[in-house]
Design a protein around this motif. Sequence first.
Motif, short mmCIF file in Angstrom:
data_model
loop_
_atom_site.label_atom_id
_atom_site.label_comp_id
_atom_site.label_asym_id
_atom_site.label_seq_id
_atom_site.Cartn_x
_atom_site.Cartn_y
_atom_site.Cartn_z
N LEU A 281 0.84 -1.20 0.00
CA LEU A 281 0.00 0.00 0.00
C LEU A 281 0.87 1.24 0.00
CD1 LEU A 281 -3.00 1.01 0.36
CD2 LEU A 281 -2.52 1.05 2.82
N THR A 282 0.59 2.16 -0.93
CA THR A 282 1.29 3.44 -0.95
C THR A 282 0.46 4.49 -0.23
OG1 THR A 282 0.26 4.18 -3.01
CG2 THR A 282 2.29 2.85 -3.19
N LYS A 283 1.08 5.62 0.06
CA LYS A 283 0.37 6.69 0.74
C LYS A 283 -0.75 7.23 -0.14
CE LYS A 283 0.99 11.11 3.13
NZ LYS A 283 1.96 12.02 3.77
N SER A 284 -0.50 7.40 -1.42
CA SER A 284 -1.55 7.93 -2.30
C SER A 284 -2.74 6.97 -2.37
CB SER A 284 -0.99 8.18 -3.71
OG SER A 284 -0.51 6.99 -4.29
N PRO B 250 6.53 10.17 3.00
CA PRO B 250 5.89 9.10 2.22
C PRO B 250 5.34 7.95 3.06
CG PRO B 250 8.28 9.02 1.99
CD PRO B 250 7.96 10.31 2.68
N ASP B 251 5.82 7.80 4.29
CA ASP B 251 5.34 6.69 5.12
C ASP B 251 4.33 7.13 6.17
OD1 ASP B 251 7.03 4.78 3.87
OD2 ASP B 251 8.71 5.51 5.04
N ASP B 252 4.12 8.44 6.33
CA ASP B 252 3.18 8.98 7.32
C ASP B 252 1.79 9.05 6.70
OD1 ASP B 252 1.84 10.33 9.32
OD2 ASP B 252 3.21 12.04 9.37
N VAL B 253 0.78 8.50 7.38
CA VAL B 253 -0.58 8.56 6.84
C VAL B 253 -1.07 10.00 6.74
CG1 VAL B 253 -1.16 6.28 7.74
CG2 VAL B 253 -1.73 8.30 9.08
N HIS C 261 1.61 13.06 12.36
CA HIS C 261 2.11 12.59 13.66
C HIS C 261 3.11 11.45 13.52
CE1 HIS C 261 -0.78 15.03 15.91
NE2 HIS C 261 -1.70 14.65 15.03
N GLY C 262 3.33 10.97 12.31
CA GLY C 262 4.22 9.82 12.15
C GLY C 262 3.53 8.52 12.49
N ARG C 263 2.40 8.29 11.83
CA ARG C 263 1.74 6.98 11.90
C ARG C 263 2.13 6.24 10.62
NH1 ARG C 263 -2.49 10.35 14.42
NH2 ARG C 263 -2.93 9.46 16.48
N TRP C 264 3.09 5.35 10.73
CA TRP C 264 3.72 4.78 9.55
C TRP C 264 2.85 3.75 8.84
CZ3 TRP C 264 6.75 8.50 9.41
CH2 TRP C 264 7.61 8.86 10.44
N ILE C 265 2.69 3.90 7.53
CA ILE C 265 2.06 2.87 6.70
C ILE C 265 3.03 1.71 6.63
CG2 ILE C 265 1.19 2.28 4.41
CD1 ILE C 265 0.60 5.30 4.05
#
Length: 471
Positions: A120-123, A414-417, A425-429
């Motif tokens: 899953l990517t952020k976009s 790119p990894d933060d939702v 807040h840095g909720r990593w995908i």
Amino acid sequence: MNRRRWLQCAGSTLASAFGVTSLTSLMIAPSAAQTADYRALVCVFLYGGNDGMNTIVPLDTTRYNQYAGVRGALALPQSALLRLSGTDYGLHPALSALADAWNEGALAPVFNVGPLYRPLTKSEYRSAPASSPLIPDNLFSHSDQQVLWESATTHAHTRTGWGGRAAAVLGTTNPVISVGGNSRFGLSELQAPLVLPGPGATFGIEGLGDLSWAPIAARKTALEALYADGHQNKLLDAYARQQRDAFATANRLGALVKTQPGDVNAPAALTQAFAPLIADGKVSTGIGQQLYQIAKLIHGNATVQGSRQIFFAQLGGFDTHGNQVSSGNPQQGQHAALLQQLGDALACFHNAMKAIGRADQVTLFTQSDFGRTFKPNNSTGTDHAWGNRHLVLGGAVKGRTTYGTYPTLVLGGPDDVGLHEWEQHGRWIPTTSVDQYAATLLRWFGASDAQLDAILPNLVNFGSQRVLGFL
């Protein structure tokens, strides 16, 4: 009261003692395929959501400065971290007991793991509707994310756990053996986990613990006689067989379960390995007691029976929304105390496996609800997030290196939702799925590709990247 009614009433207490939760649980487990070798998986679930950002920290200048700049008062001093030689990472100093395991090549961190339907990517995350299968159910919810981790799915209503499904598909002699209470992890369609108490406790049928007293012994004899006969009713017959199995299990395991380090029959090798945690003849921490119990069961495998075992243990208290550190010192406080308990117990367990010659045959791994936010909250704590860091420990581990992809330490990156500033807040995908993590463990355990697909339904969505290589 007629005989059938007595069977129903007497059996209810017996069933509850052995974790039977539904009528389908009364069916007989698949017969075990006996093999000459032995392997065990040990799941340690960290309830509450462990702060992986402070468990494993990058040490290179660029990323450490990013870490310290966002973490602020929660940031661990670079000099205090336990450097993982050969990598650019360090462990929280409270985990220093694991230094020897790292140096032996028996410890491996796995980065940014979490529930995923497919990569899953952020976009994709930002554009997907809430009903999309790409979005795991009820993200950032404790109870729901515990289910997703324990079941290796993205659906919070999933009834079975991946440990329970593995035991069923592979036909292990025993169901999942839990020393940490009931959990979704050990459930299969037809069987609940075998839940054992801690060292020193009596394991047996409720009310039948003291067989030296004649009335209790007589009651046990009467119950055994009731359950010995077959029944024309198939459900009653299956139920009676379940009760016979329960009596047999209690008789077989009771003495082993009850043994404590101070007892004359305690295995000396295990007592020595757990010596740092033993006080007055007992293991002093909850997670230590659970891992000592598992170590005894592995050591006593001739009594436990079976060449494949899956165990479950747990440590709670990781929901550190406030006062995660103490008196402004990030090396002290609630999180540090929990990691100290964890690291000390894991080190003792690993030393025990080496002492009894089982280190290469036993692999321990951590799970948790989710990671915690990179950015601290206003209460000197952290909030619920998604992807997290985990540890795998054992002689078969390809250690002294890391696995998975560490997230980009940029709020809104790119990894933060989060996209807008207020939600950064840095909720990593996750970049590694629970399915891939579990598949790596189960492949080592002996599962074929077809069996992995049966146990982990979403694994097919990860193409050729099915396993991570840490075993």
